[in-house]
Design a protein around this motif. Structure first.
Motif, PDB file in Angstrom:
ATOM      1  N   GLY A  27      40.335  34.732  69.457  1.00 28.68           N
ATOM      2  CA  GLY A  27      38.925  34.379  69.403  1.00 28.68           C
ATOM      3  C   GLY A  27      38.705  32.958  69.893  1.00 28.68           C
ATOM      4  O   GLY A  27      39.633  32.307  70.394  1.00 28.68           O
ATOM      5  N   PRO A  28      37.494  32.438  69.733  1.00 27.88           N
ATOM      6  CA  PRO A  28      37.182  31.088  70.207  1.00 27.88           C
ATOM      7  C   PRO A  28      38.058  30.026  69.539  1.00 27.88           C
ATOM      8  O   PRO A  28      38.412  30.136  68.368  1.00 27.88           O
ATOM      9  N   GLY A  29      38.426  29.020  70.313  1.00 33.44           N
ATOM     10  CA  GLY A  29      39.216  27.908  69.799  1.00 33.44           C
ATOM     11  C   GLY A  29      40.434  27.656  70.674  1.00 33.44           C
ATOM     12  O   GLY A  29      40.572  28.198  71.770  1.00 33.44           O
ATOM     13  N   ARG A  30      41.323  26.811  70.145  1.00 34.83           N
ATOM     14  CA  ARG A  30      42.576  26.505  70.845  1.00 34.83           C
ATOM     15  C   ARG A  30      43.715  27.211  70.129  1.00 34.83           C
ATOM     16  O   ARG A  30      43.808  27.167  68.898  1.00 34.83           O
ATOM     17  N   HIS A  31      44.576  27.824  70.918  1.00 32.11           N
ATOM     18  CA  HIS A  31      45.670  28.612  70.349  1.00 32.11           C
ATOM     19  C   HIS A  31      46.972  28.262  71.064  1.00 32.11           C
ATOM     20  O   HIS A  31      46.984  28.046  72.275  1.00 32.11           O
ATOM     21  N   PHE A  32      48.058  28.247  70.297  1.00 27.21           N
ATOM     22  CA  PHE A  32      49.372  28.021  70.881  1.00 27.21           C
ATOM     23  C   PHE A  32      50.043  29.364  71.125  1.00 27.21           C
ATOM     24  O   PHE A  32      50.031  30.246  70.265  1.00 27.21           O
ATOM     25  N   VAL A  33      50.607  29.525  72.321  1.00 29.63           N
ATOM     26  CA  VAL A  33      51.357  30.728  72.682  1.00 29.63           C
ATOM     27  C   VAL A  33      52.684  30.283  73.287  1.00 29.63           C
ATOM     28  O   VAL A  33      52.865  29.116  73.633  1.00 29.63           O
TER      29      VAL A  33
END
Length: 162
Positions: A27-33
């Motif tokens: 979803g919206p936001g910053r994500h680490f992958v």
């Protein structure tokens, strides 16, 4: 996607794959992958989208033609289904509506199609509602315009000579 950081804007979602297989919807936001292992398959707009098609001729059951156009407002409710169940929701919806219009117009007369477009609307709406739910898409609004085709224009004398 730089150094394993994925930023997803408001009103959007990102479908993430790990080594080519579905992993998660972000979803919206910053994500680490995981870099080089995870990748963004597609970014999906979750807001209302408008699809309009100009009137095109459709044959009716009595051998005549009517011009039918439409405008549809839809939203994507499940990004995973909208990504993997169909390749392009807008194109799939347009093809579904055109097919439903052709089938239903083939069962009625041109006079009835123009005088009572509610029958066409009901049938197309039912088909849309039943089918698009399996694609992760919700149709919010459908407007049909059904009219007789314009009379063929007679060429002017200048056009006849040249």
């Amino acid at each position: 996607m730089s150094l394993g950081l994925v930023t997803v804007g408001e009103g959007r979602a990102a479908v993430i794959e790990r080594l080519g297989k579905f992993r998660v919807v972000l979803g919206p936001g910053r994500h680490f992958v995981l870099p080089f292992v995870d990748s963004v398959r597609v970014r999906v707009d979750l807001g209302e989208q408008i699809l309009s098609a100009p009137p095109r001729p459709i044959a009716t059951g009595d051998g005549k033609e009517v011009d039918a156009g439409f405008e549809i407002v839809f939203t994507i409710t499940d990004p995973q289904l909208a990504t993997y169940a169909i390749s392009n929701p807008a194109v799939a919806i347009e093809q579904l509506v055109r097919t439903a219009l052709r089938q239903e117009a083939g069962r009625t007369t041109a006079e009835r199609a123009v005088a009572a477009p509610g029958d066409l609307h009901r049938t197309v709406w039912t088909v849309l509602r039943d089918t698009t739910g399996r694609w992760g898409v919700a149709v919010r609004k459908l407007e049909l315009s059904v009219r007789r085709p314009a009379a063929p224009e007679t060429p002017s004398t200048a056009q006849e000579w040249y």
